[in-house]
Design an enzyme around this catalytic site. Structure first.
Site, short mmCIF file in Angstrom:
data_model
loop_
_atom_site.label_atom_id
_atom_site.label_comp_id
_atom_site.label_asym_id
_atom_site.label_seq_id
_atom_site.Cartn_x
_atom_site.Cartn_y
_atom_site.Cartn_z
N TRP A 358 103.79 27.88 22.26
CA TRP A 358 104.60 27.40 23.29
C TRP A 358 105.66 26.46 22.68
CZ3 TRP A 358 103.62 21.97 25.29
CH2 TRP A 358 102.98 21.07 24.48
N ASP A 359 105.47 26.03 21.31
CA ASP A 359 106.35 25.28 20.74
C ASP A 359 107.81 25.71 21.00
OD1 ASP A 359 103.70 25.53 19.50
OD2 ASP A 359 104.50 24.88 17.45
N GLU A 489 94.43 18.68 21.65
CA GLU A 489 93.32 19.67 21.42
C GLU A 489 92.19 19.03 20.74
OE1 GLU A 489 95.39 22.54 18.93
OE2 GLU A 489 96.28 23.77 20.49
N LYS A 601 95.29 13.92 19.67
CA LYS A 601 96.07 14.41 18.81
C LYS A 601 97.64 14.65 18.68
CE LYS A 601 96.21 19.23 16.53
NZ LYS A 601 96.01 20.55 16.79
N GLN A 602 98.13 14.75 20.02
CA GLN A 602 99.37 14.51 20.24
C GLN A 602 99.60 14.66 21.75
OE1 GLN A 602 98.63 19.31 19.49
NE2 GLN A 602 100.31 19.48 20.44
C1 BGC Z 1 99.27 22.15 18.29
C2 BGC Z 1 99.59 23.24 19.18
C3 BGC Z 1 100.83 23.99 18.52
C4 BGC Z 1 100.30 24.84 17.36
C5 BGC Z 1 101.29 25.15 16.42
C6 BGC Z 1 98.55 22.85 16.85
O1 BGC Z 1 98.24 22.26 15.84
O2 BGC Z 1 98.02 21.52 18.63
O3 BGC Z 1 100.25 22.41 20.26
O4 BGC Z 1 101.18 25.11 19.52
O5 BGC Z 1 99.50 23.53 16.58
O6 BGC Z 1 102.29 24.42 16.00
#
Ligand code: BGC
Length: 759
Positions: A358-359, A489, A601-602
């Site tokens: 999804w990035d 996550e 995490k984000q």
């Molecule tokens: C992130 C995801 C991301 C993936 C690839 C993961 O660590 O939590 O949001 O899509 O990395 O960049």
């Protein structure tokens, strides 16, 4: 943060001095690519120390059989991996019969430069062999943007203190394995090895996917500047071919080997013509010669920088970093082929398998929208359009019906590859990002025709998914979404992740709006979509009902939207109270401890406030930033950029700057201690966003383009350009003034700090 060793420079990434410990990290940092292929900065000559040999061709993948502890119904059968392809950069060097290997020979004056302005990689050093012979080496290489299937190397050796023999041995090696192979398999079958004077070819085929690849090389040797008409001695092995050039030299004499090499493959040519096309490309390159090819490369990059450069004055590290991010994005994706996409690590490593996440939709689209022709971002959307059928199959496998689509979390060809249940089945917010990207494209370009032509089918299928994924809660008298994982996550299987519910509601609203518009303004297109997707008018009523009655967890007293139901039951303790020795928590804590903690995490709630900023007032955004940022560990590369943009929005410039450095120099300063695995390509688009939307305050809502530039105290000025609906705008901001210049003939109206201006 790891030891910083990259020399600050405006236009180049520079490493001075040789440190074996840093070889793998530098291989990532100095990676080169041309959108078609890419490679880590491995040495040409033998190196027996720690290294990840890596060379990748866009779209050439292998479905590696899934490996999990306990199988769950619905798991995909395989994880698609971009293959580590045959090595064509190799040039072994022997001095009086002894192999040059800087892991065991003495090294002095080691210098490496990735010149981002011109798009080439250079390395030079002096080495002393065990017998005392001293040589100087200089190599320059690049992957051509003009002849995309080839790269060129100029490799020079000088005998500094001896008379004797120097052997240069260019080779092709088809025996390269993926380090991340699940079952240690070799993913290639070698079909043929061909030897033709100064040229050689390896024809190989990927197992299962049956892509055929021809790896070819052609080399030309000069001694003291004079071209040699030599046929090298060749040695053919099972998976490798070597060409030997052996020359007797006196002290001070110099050999220069020009090696042109690369790949042709069956995504672009028929199998029968691969070798011939390769040969023609090599011949064309050799006819141009290294200097001319390099000149074309420099001109190509000049054009790229013309529209995508960001200039930052007064802060060389910030300048270097932003160019590094822009450079890498341009090396990874050129937008010419709708079958290709942007892996989180691009062509710089194997983690994430080179697959699509999804990035792309959430982070990368705006960068390409503003710096390239509209076709480039459109191709990224078409990529998902072409995968719609697979997304519908993917949802059907999980029990969804009636054309509902669930786009995969990770994919190469549209099929889901991810195999952790909490992500594969639950991290469904990704479906929303696909629609948000369509909105972004149409909103930015004004090209509404995309919706009736392609977008609406995707919008309908995703709306159908959300309709089936929610359920009505009698207790809450609202629609709820149970068992999900949000962008953060570090929480799994939660109920009512605010971001997911919000983007689902927005998708339904957006779907309803577009159904009405297409029905009215594009009746013919609408009719064919109705037939194709078996559209029923009553679906619209359901969408509206769900959207109006979606549940959002909140604490009304604060007031605060909660990341998910029950968030406030956690022990809330800001990240700055965690001992440094325990961070990053994902390398130090058990998963169970992470899940129960309040650490984020984000960007999650903040991801929603960033996407839908125009739905909230600034005080609301500020309250949420102030609440969630101190709990965020930013252990995804995608996190600091979003927080930096929001920090700029709420005028917290120091925080925005701190987070900017973290996103911009994430790899250069190795914040997460993992750069050896590859670069964080997709988050680099976030870095760009944190300047343009963050400090520059660029927004584009309801067909209105606006800017509200602010500047960190560490900078004296900055300037960036954006393409917008046929115009090219340059935005300059210093502590004294802000200037916007329209560099095109196209008239444009925009808002600067709230004031309407015509340019
Ligand atoms: C992130 C995801 C991301 C993936 C690839 C993961 O660590 O939590 O949001 O899509 O990395 O960049």
């Amino acid at each position: 943060m790891n030891n910083i060793y990259i020399v600050p420079d405006e236009w180049s990434i520079i490493e001075n001095g040789f440190d074996k410990e840093k070889v793998s990290a530098s291989e990532s940092l100095f990676s080169i690519g041309n959108g078609y292929m890419g490679q880590r900065a491995n040495f040409e000559e033998t190196y027996t120390g720690e290294s990840l040999q890596g060379s990748y061709i866009g779209g050439i993948y292998y479905p590696d059989k899934t490996r999990v502890g306990w199988w769950k119904n619905g798991y995909p059968e395989y994880f698609a991996k971009v293959l580590n392809a045959p090595n064509w950069i190799g040039i072994d060097v022997k001095i009086n019969g002894q192999v040059l290997d800087i892991n065991s020979c003495k090294v002095e004056n080691f210098y490496r430069e990735l010149n981002m302005k011109e798009g080439w990689l250079k390395r030079s050093f002096i080495s002393e062999m065990p017998n005392g012979e001293r040589i100087s080496i200089e190599s320059t290489r690049f992957l051509s943007f003009d002849i995309k299937e080839i790269g060129a190397i100029q490799y020079q050796v000088e005998a500094l203190n001896f008379e004797g023999s120097i052997e240069l041995i260019p080779y092709l090696d088809g025996g390269i394995v993926n380090e991340d192979a699940n079952y240690d398999e070799f993913f290639w079958k070698i079909l043929d090895i061909k030897d033709q004077k100064d040229e050689a070819y390896i024809l190989s085929e990927t197992l299962k996917t049956k892509f055929e690849v021809c790896t070819g090389m052609k080399s030309i040797l000069y001694v003291n500047g004079e071209k040699q008409e030599l046929t090298p001695q060749s040695q053919v092995f099972e998976k490798k071919i070597k060409h030997h050039y052996k020359i007797d030299v006196k002290q001070g004499e110099q050999l220069s080997l020009y090696k042109y090499a690369g790949y042709t493959q069956t995504m672009n040519h028929s199998a029968g013509e691969l070798q011939q096309v390769m040969q023609e490309a090599l011949q064309k390159a050799a006819n141009y010669g290294f200097e001319k090819l390099l000149k074309l490369q420099i001109e190509y990059w000049e054009k790229i920088w013309e529209t995508s450069d960001i200039k930052i004055a007064g802060d060389i590290k910030a300048q270097q970093a932003i160019r590094f991010n822009i450079f890498q994005l341009n090396q990874t994706y050129t937008g010419k082929d709708a079958r290709l996409n942007i892996g989180p690590k691009g062509f710089t490593g194997e983690k994430y398998g080179g697959s699509t996440y999804w990035d792309t939709e959430a982070y990368c689209i705006p960068f390409y929208l503003s710096t390239k022709r509209k076709k480039v971002a459109k191709n990224l959307l078409i990529y998902r359009y072409n995968h719609l059928e697979k997304a519908i199959e993917n949802a059907a496998k999980l029990g969804f019906k009636n054309g509902a689509a669930l786009y995969p979390m990770v994919t190469m060809n549209g099929e889901e590859c991810h195999n952790e249940w909490e992500i594969t089945f639950e991290e469904i917010h990704r479906n929303g990002a696909i629609i948000y990207a369509i909105y972004n494209y149409v909103n930015y370009t004004g090209d509404y025709s995309y919706i009736p032509e392609y977008g609406l089918e995707v919008i309908i299928a995703v709306a159908r998914f959300w309709t089936q994924r929610v359920n009505y809660s009698e207790a809450k008298k609202a629609y709820v979404m149970l068992g999900v994982t949000g962008p953060n996550e570090y929480e799994n299987n939660v109920n009512n992740n605010w971001y997911t519910n919000y983007i689902a509601k927005w998708c339904l609203d957006y779907a309803a709006e577009n159904i009405k518009k297409v029905k009215k303004e594009y009746p013919d297109d609408f009719q064919s979509i109705v037939k194709k997707v078996n559209w029923q008018d009553k679906e619209l009523d359901k969408w509206v009902e769900i959207a109006q009655n979606m549940f959002f967890p909140q604490d009304k007293e604060r007031p605060l939207f909660l990341q998910q139901c029950g968030f406030l039951d956690k022990e809330i303790k800001p990240v700055d109270q965690l001992p440094a020795s325990e961070r990053p928590i994902n390398q130090n804590w058990s998963w169970d401890r992470i899940l129960r903690s309040c650490y984020i995490k984000q960007a999650d709630v903040l991801q929603g406030m960033y996407f839908f900023e125009n739905h909230f007032d600034t005080d609301t955004i500020k309250n949420h930033f102030d609440y969630y940022e101190p709990l965020t560990v930013h252990e995804s590369s995608l996190s600091p950029c979003v927080y930096s943009i929001v920090a700029s929005k709420i005028n917290n410039i120091d925080k925005a700057y701190e987070l900017y450095l973290r996103t911009a120099r994430l790899d250069l300063d190795d914040y997460n201690n993992e750069v050896d695995e590859g670069l964080h390509i997709t988050s680099m688009a976030g870095t760009w966003l944190s300047v343009v939307q963050g400090f520059g305050g660029m927004r584009n809502f309801n067909n209105e383009l606006s800017f509200k530039p602010i500047i960190p105290k560490e900078w004296t000025s900055y300037a960036f350009k954006v393409k917008y609906r046929g115009a090219i705008l340059e935005i300059y901001k210093s502590h004294k003034e802000v200037k916007i210049t329209n560099l095109s003939d196209k008239k444009i109206t925009l808002f600067l700090n709230g004031e309407k201006i015509n340019l």
